[in-house]
Design an enzyme around this catalytic site. Structure first.
Site, mmCIF file in Angstrom:
data_model
loop_
_atom_site.group_PDB
_atom_site.id
_atom_site.type_symbol
_atom_site.label_atom_id
_atom_site.label_comp_id
_atom_site.label_asym_id
_atom_site.label_seq_id
_atom_site.Cartn_x
_atom_site.Cartn_y
_atom_site.Cartn_z
ATOM 1 N N ASN A 1 1.387 3.385 -2.856
ATOM 2 C CA ASN A 1 2.000 3.772 -4.082
ATOM 3 C C ASN A 1 1.472 5.089 -4.708
ATOM 4 O O ASN A 1 2.376 5.779 -5.180
ATOM 5 C CB ASN A 1 1.683 2.923 -5.471
ATOM 6 N N ASP B 1 0.708 -1.265 -0.008
ATOM 7 C CA ASP B 1 0.080 -0.052 0.030
ATOM 8 C C ASP B 1 0.894 1.334 0.117
ATOM 9 O O ASP B 1 1.987 1.316 0.687
ATOM 10 C CB ASP B 1 -0.839 0.031 1.155
ATOM 11 N N ARG C 1 -0.183 9.078 -10.391
ATOM 12 C CA ARG C 1 -0.011 7.809 -9.529
ATOM 13 C C ARG C 1 0.534 6.622 -10.433
ATOM 14 O O ARG C 1 1.346 5.805 -9.597
ATOM 15 C CB ARG C 1 -1.560 7.373 -9.447
ATOM 16 N N GLU D 1 -12.055 -5.069 -5.283
ATOM 17 C CA GLU D 1 -12.678 -3.675 -5.060
ATOM 18 C C GLU D 1 -11.639 -2.448 -6.032
ATOM 19 O O GLU D 1 -12.378 -1.432 -6.313
ATOM 20 C CB GLU D 1 -12.284 -3.205 -3.510
ATOM 21 N N ASN D 2 -10.559 -3.100 -6.366
ATOM 22 C CA ASN D 2 -9.620 -2.134 -7.113
ATOM 23 C C ASN D 2 -10.330 -1.916 -8.764
ATOM 24 O O ASN D 2 -9.854 -0.944 -9.297
ATOM 25 C CB ASN D 2 -8.477 -2.558 -7.183
ATOM 26 N N TRP D 3 -11.366 -2.808 -8.940
ATOM 27 C CA TRP D 3 -11.817 -2.469 -10.267
ATOM 28 C C TRP D 3 -12.437 -1.182 -10.423
ATOM 29 O O TRP D 3 -13.037 -0.706 -11.277
ATOM 30 C CB TRP D 3 -12.989 -3.581 -10.813
HETATM 31 C C1 FPP Z 1 -1.888 0.103 -3.341
HETATM 32 O O1 FPP Z 1 -1.407 1.545 -3.152
HETATM 33 C C2 FPP Z 1 -1.406 -0.404 -4.515
HETATM 34 C C3 FPP Z 1 -1.854 -1.151 -5.564
HETATM 35 C C4 FPP Z 1 -3.379 -1.213 -5.652
HETATM 36 C C5 FPP Z 1 -1.394 -1.692 -6.576
HETATM 37 C C6 FPP Z 1 -0.205 -2.691 -6.334
HETATM 38 C C7 FPP Z 1 0.559 -2.564 -7.458
HETATM 39 C C8 FPP Z 1 1.905 -2.702 -7.412
HETATM 40 C C9 FPP Z 1 2.767 -2.572 -6.094
HETATM 41 C C10 FPP Z 1 2.768 -2.544 -8.579
HETATM 42 C C11 FPP Z 1 3.479 -3.556 -8.993
HETATM 43 C C12 FPP Z 1 2.830 -4.753 -8.901
HETATM 44 C C13 FPP Z 1 3.477 -5.961 -9.200
HETATM 45 C C14 FPP Z 1 3.156 -7.128 -9.120
HETATM 46 C C15 FPP Z 1 4.282 -6.000 -10.546
HETATM 47 P P1 FPP Z 1 -2.230 2.902 -3.464
HETATM 48 O O2 FPP Z 1 -2.161 2.976 -4.965
HETATM 49 O O3 FPP Z 1 -3.891 2.361 -3.032
HETATM 50 O O4 FPP Z 1 -1.648 3.815 -2.623
HETATM 51 P P2 FPP Z 1 -2.349 5.078 -1.921
HETATM 52 O O5 FPP Z 1 -3.270 4.366 -1.035
HETATM 53 O O6 FPP Z 1 -1.205 5.718 -1.645
HETATM 54 O O7 FPP Z 1 -3.347 5.874 -2.919
#
Ligand code: FPP
Length: 248
Positions: free
Chosen positions: A17, A15, A28, A62-64
């Site tokens: 990114n 979590d 993002r 849920e990410n969809w």
């Molecule tokens: C959550 O951070 C992250 C994700 C929903 C995506 C996870 C994907 C990766 C780590 C990319 C690479 C993965 C692989 C397997 C190559 P967020 O975007 O919800 O961050 P935030 O809460 O700060 O907005």
């Protein structure tokens, strides 16, 4: 830390990114790209340490609901990761696996996953499982449906027979679940499997999760006493006891 104090199965909620990118005034997508770099580093480190199972929560059901551009970017990133890392996985003897709704995946991602899963099927050094379009509640409902469909009377259902309906019945329960970014939630990840999992919440954002951060998580795990609901006993250190019981 010694081999006996290392977890056998580490699961990770990656979590932060988006926040990582925002802090740098970037899109993002740049955070996700940096997150993919942290995935490669973590896999290498775990393999070098001899941890047999690593499971990464890459995309929840849920990410969809995220913006279409972000969803498309993420699946292109997963597809590229699987294609480009395949030689590295083979070289490190890592078997790729997946849990989640495979049929939800865009065609290119599904094809790349299927290919890499098949090519690495004989690897024995470590199992790297990607959770894609994954929901712990959905997994439980599917397992219940599968068990009902066997015709076995509900009175004869057991935890073991229920497990057979999970996405990967052979995946052991995680010993350690790491979540980055300071959020203190499980967010629908491995709900059935994490009944006795040790939880570790790391304050840093996922793209910054490096070997030192992993070492801190492993150190914390090594210092814990796992009781699996029983009275404390020396064997209960580091998961040598059996799961079960009704306690904490
Ligand atoms: C959550 O951070 C992250 C994700 C929903 C995506 C996870 C994907 C990766 C780590 C990319 C690479 C993965 C692989 C397997 C190559 P967020 O975007 O919800 O961050 P935030 O809460 O700060 O907005």
């Amino acid at each position: 830390m010694t081999d006996s104090t290392l977890p056998r199965h580490i699961a990770v909620i990656m979590d932060g990114n988006g926040r990582w990118a925002q802090q740098r005034g970037l899109a993002r997508s740049e955070g996700h790209r940096a997150g993919a770099g942290a995935v490669c580093a973590l896999v290498r480190e775990c393999r070098a340490l001899g941890i047999p199972f690593v499971t990464l929560y890459a995309f929840s059901r849920e990410n969809w609901q995220r913006p279409q551009t972000e969803v498309s970017f993420l699946f292109e990133l997963f597809t590229r990761f699987v294609r480009e890392e395949l030689p590295g996985l083979l070289e490190q003897d890592i078997r790729l696996s997946m849990i989640g709704e495979r049929t939800d995946l865009p065609f290119a991602a599904r094809r790349a996953m299927d290919y890499a899963i098949q090519r690495t099927a004989a690897c024995r050094g470590m199992v790297l499982t990607l959770a894609l379009s994954y929901s712990g509640r959905e997994e439980i409902v599917r397992a219940a449906r599968a068990l009902a469909a066997t015709g076995l009377p509900p009175g004869e259902w057991t935890e073991e027979s229920f497990r057979r309906g999970l996405y990967d019945p052979d995946l052991p329960d995680p010993d350690l679940l790491i979540r980055t970014s300071g959020e203190l939630r499980i967010s629908n990840f491995l709900l059935f499997q994490s009944a006795y999992t040790e939880l570790y919440f790391s304050p840093g954002l996922w793209p910054d999760f490096d070997a030192a951060a992993l070492r801190e998580a492993l150190q914390s795990y090594a210092e814990r006493r796992r009781r699996f609901g029983r009275v404390e006993d020396d064997r209960d250190r580091h998961g040598e006891g059996d799961a079960g019981g009704s306690g904490q």
